[in-house]
Design an enzyme around this catalytic site. Structure first.
Site, PDB file in Angstrom:
ATOM      1  N   SER A 118       1.120  -1.330   0.472  1.00 29.76           N
ATOM      2  CA  SER A 118       0.030  -0.092  -0.133  1.00 29.76           C
ATOM      3  C   SER A 118       0.968   1.031  -0.445  1.00 29.76           C
ATOM      4  CB  SER A 118      -0.452   0.101   1.314  1.00 29.76           C
ATOM      5  OG  SER A 118      -1.709  -1.230   1.501  1.00 29.76           O
ATOM      6  N   HIS A 132      -2.009 -11.566   0.907  1.00 32.10           N
ATOM      7  CA  HIS A 132      -1.954 -11.667   1.685  1.00 32.10           C
ATOM      8  C   HIS A 132      -1.898 -12.910   3.014  1.00 32.10           C
ATOM      9  CE1 HIS A 132      -1.563  -7.414   1.405  1.00 32.10           C
ATOM     10  NE2 HIS A 132      -0.756  -7.512   1.923  1.00 32.10           N
ATOM     11  N   HIS A 169      -8.294   0.281   7.408  1.00 32.69           N
ATOM     12  CA  HIS A 169      -7.725   0.629   6.709  1.00 32.69           C
ATOM     13  C   HIS A 169      -7.294   1.827   5.778  1.00 32.69           C
ATOM     14  CE1 HIS A 169      -5.592  -1.895   3.062  1.00 32.69           C
ATOM     15  NE2 HIS A 169      -5.835  -1.664   2.340  1.00 32.69           N
ATOM     16  N   MET A 186       1.147  -6.544   8.214  1.00 38.06           N
ATOM     17  CA  MET A 186       0.709  -7.949   7.750  1.00 38.06           C
ATOM     18  C   MET A 186       0.892  -8.854   6.583  1.00 38.06           C
ATOM     19  SD  MET A 186      -3.028  -7.473   8.885  1.00 38.06           S
ATOM     20  CE  MET A 186      -3.625  -6.029  10.049  1.00 38.06           C
ATOM     21  N   SER A 187       2.874  -8.429   6.452  1.00 36.95           N
ATOM     22  CA  SER A 187       2.944  -9.103   5.532  1.00 36.95           C
ATOM     23  C   SER A 187       4.339  -9.085   5.248  1.00 36.95           C
ATOM     24  CB  SER A 187       2.546  -7.844   3.825  1.00 36.95           C
ATOM     25  OG  SER A 187       3.016  -6.688   4.428  1.00 36.95           O
ATOM     26  N   TYR A 222      -3.156 -12.640   5.414  1.00 35.91           N
ATOM     27  CA  TYR A 222      -4.840 -12.704   6.452  1.00 35.91           C
ATOM     28  C   TYR A 222      -5.526 -13.414   5.199  1.00 35.91           C
ATOM     29  CZ  TYR A 222      -4.143  -8.034   4.487  1.00 35.91           C
ATOM     30  OH  TYR A 222      -3.892  -7.189   3.312  1.00 35.91           O
ATOM     31  N   GLU A 223      -5.873 -12.948   3.926  1.00 36.16           N
ATOM     32  CA  GLU A 223      -6.921 -13.497   2.980  1.00 36.16           C
ATOM     33  C   GLU A 223      -7.763 -15.203   3.359  1.00 36.16           C
ATOM     34  OE1 GLU A 223      -5.827 -11.688  -0.725  1.00 36.16           O
ATOM     35  OE2 GLU A 223      -4.202 -10.614   0.034  1.00 36.16           O
ATOM     36  N   ASN A 249       0.784   4.890  10.460  1.00 34.79           N
ATOM     37  CA  ASN A 249       0.259   5.370  12.169  1.00 34.79           C
ATOM     38  C   ASN A 249       1.443   4.800  12.418  1.00 34.79           C
ATOM     39  OD1 ASN A 249      -0.914   2.626  10.273  1.00 34.79           O
ATOM     40  ND2 ASN A 249      -0.817   2.682  13.001  1.00 34.79           N
ATOM     41  N   ALA A 268       3.466  -1.244   4.243  1.00 32.69           N
ATOM     42  CA  ALA A 268       2.812  -0.358   5.082  1.00 32.69           C
ATOM     43  C   ALA A 268       2.819  -0.556   6.363  1.00 32.69           C
ATOM     44  CB  ALA A 268       1.650   0.409   4.287  1.00 32.69           C
ATOM     45  N   HIS A 323      -4.281  -3.124  -3.869  1.00 32.88           N
ATOM     46  CA  HIS A 323      -3.425  -3.491  -4.768  1.00 32.88           C
ATOM     47  C   HIS A 323      -3.931  -3.882  -5.977  1.00 32.88           C
ATOM     48  CE1 HIS A 323      -1.376  -4.269  -0.876  1.00 32.88           C
ATOM     49  NE2 HIS A 323      -2.051  -3.863  -0.121  1.00 32.88           N
TER      50      HIS A 323
HETATM   51  N1  HPA Z   1      -0.826  -2.826  11.887  1.00 34.77           N
HETATM   52  C1  HPA Z   1      -0.571  -3.778  11.022  1.00 34.77           C
HETATM   53  N2  HPA Z   1      -0.709  -3.702   9.623  1.00 34.77           N
HETATM   54  C2  HPA Z   1      -0.216  -2.409   9.520  1.00 34.77           C
HETATM   55  C3  HPA Z   1      -0.239  -1.343  10.870  1.00 34.77           C
HETATM   56  C4  HPA Z   1      -0.453  -1.554  11.883  1.00 34.77           C
HETATM   57  O1  HPA Z   1      -0.492  -0.486  12.738  1.00 34.77           O
HETATM   58  N3  HPA Z   1      -0.689  -0.298   9.363  1.00 34.77           N
HETATM   59  C5  HPA Z   1      -0.283  -0.534   8.536  1.00 34.77           C
HETATM   60  N4  HPA Z   1      -0.909  -1.752   8.021  1.00 34.77           N
END
Ligand code: HPA
Length: 269
Positions: free
Chosen positions: A28, A81, A242, A206-207, A83-84, A230, A111, A59
Site C-alpha cells: 500500500s 496476504h 484500512h 501484516m506482510s 490473512y486473506e 500510523n 505499509a 492492490h
Molecule cells: N498494524 C498492522 N499492519 C499495519 C498497520 C498497523 O498498525 N498499519 C499499516 N499496516
C-alpha cells in the site's frame, strides 16, 4: 519450480526478451513506482497461472516488466496476504516464477504501524530484521536440507547501505528497525503493541515476512522498506482503519515511489 511451469511459460511467451534481475513487490502506498518503469509491459495476474487474484483495496494485481535505470525489473503491483485465506504460501509461486526468470534481488515494500514516537506517520523505515511471533512459515512441507535456511542478515546489509545512501542523497529521512509480522487482518491490541515494543520491534505489519523467508530459501538477496502509515494501536489518539492506512499511504506516494526507483537504480548486482 521448473522453468517449464505454466506461469514461466506464459511470461516467456509474452516477453521473450525479458531478463529481469531485480523483482519488487509493492505494498500500500508504493504503487507509484510503476510510473518509473520504462518500456513497461503489463501483465495482469489473471493471465499468470498461480498468481494472486487481489482482494484488497489498493492492490491492483499486475506484473510490470521493464527497466528502472540500467536494470531490468519485474514489479509485482499487488501481493497475496496470509490473512486473506490463512495460507502463508500465497506468494510462493510468483516468487519462484520471478526467480526462474532470473531475479536475484527482491525489493519488498509495505505499509506498517510505527512502534516508535520518532518514526512519525508518513516516514520510511528500512528493515534490519524481522520477528515472526506466529511462527507460521511458507517452507513447511518443503524438502531437502535447504529448508533450514539461515535468517541471519535476511535483509542484505549491502542493499540496506545503498538504501541509506540514496535516501540521504534525496533528502528523505530513512529510519531503520525491526519489523514484527502479525497474521491479521485485525489490527493489534494495545497490549500486543506494548509487548512488541518491549521485545525491541520498531514497526508492525501484516506482510513481507513470508516473502522474505521464501526469497532467502530461493537464494535471493532481500531489501524491505516500510512506509509508516500510523502509530500502532494505543500509541496515539487516532483510530485505526484500512482507509486511514491508505490515505496516509497515498499522501506519501509520489515521494516514496521516486525514492524507491532511485534505490532500485542504484543496486549493484
Ligand atoms: N498494524 C498492522 N499492519 C499495519 C498497520 C498497523 O498498525 N498499519 C499499516 N499496516
Amino acid at each position: 519450480m521448473t522453468n517449464a511451469s505454466p506461469a514461466v511459460q506464459q511470461l516467456r511467451a509474452r516477453a521473450p526478451q525479458a531478463q529481469p534481475r531485480i523483482a519488487s513487490v509493492l505494498g500500500s502506498g508504493w504503487g507509484s513506482l510503476t510510473g518509473h518503469v520504462r518500456d513497461a509491459l503489463r501483465i495482469r495476474y489473471d493471465e499468470l497461472p498461480g498468481f494472486p487474484q487481489a482482494t484488497v483495496l489498493g492492490h491492483s494485481g499486475e506484473l510490470w516488466l521493464g527497466r528502472i535505470g540500467a536494470h531490468e525489473v519485474a514489479v509485482m503491483s499487488g501481493r497475496k496476504h496470509a490473512y486473506e485465506n490463512g495460507d502463508v504460501k500465497g506468494m510462493q509461486l510468483p516468487l519462484q516464477t520471478l526467480r526462474a526468470l532470473g531475479c536475484e534481488v527482491l525489493v519488498q515494500t509495505n505499509a506498517a504501524g510505527s512502534l516508535r514516537a520518532e518514526m512519525a506517520p508518513g516516514s520510511l523505515m528500512v528493515l534490519t530484521d524481522h520477528m515472526n511471533p506466529s511462527q507460521r512459515s511458507p517452507l513447511v512441507g518443503a524438502g531437502g536440507s535447504e529448508r533450514f535456511v539461515s535468517m541471519v542478515d535476511a535483509y542484505d546489509p549491502d542493499l540496506r547501505a545503498i538504501a541509506h545512501a540514496v535516501a540521504a542523497r534525496c533528502g528523505v529521512e530513512l529510519h531503520e528497525g525491526v519489523y514484527v509480522w502479525t497474521l491479521g487482518p485485525q489490527f493489534e491490541t494495545p497490549a500486543e503493541v506494548r509487548m512488541f515494543r518491549h521485545w525491541g520491534a520498531d514497526a508492525v505489519g501484516m506482510s513481507t515476512v513470508p516473502e522474505t523467508i521464501l526469497a532467502r530459501h530461493a537464494g535471493m538477496r532481500v531489501l524491505a522498506l516500510s512506509l509508516l502509515t500510523n502509530m500502532a494501536a494505543g500509541l496515539s489518539e487516532e483510530s485505526l482503519s484500512h482507509a486511514h492506512t491508505l490515505s496516509t499511504a497515498y499522501a506519501a506516494s509520489d515521494v516514496v515511489g521516486s525514492v524507491l526507483a532511485d534505490i532500485i537504480a542504484a543496486i549493484e548486482l
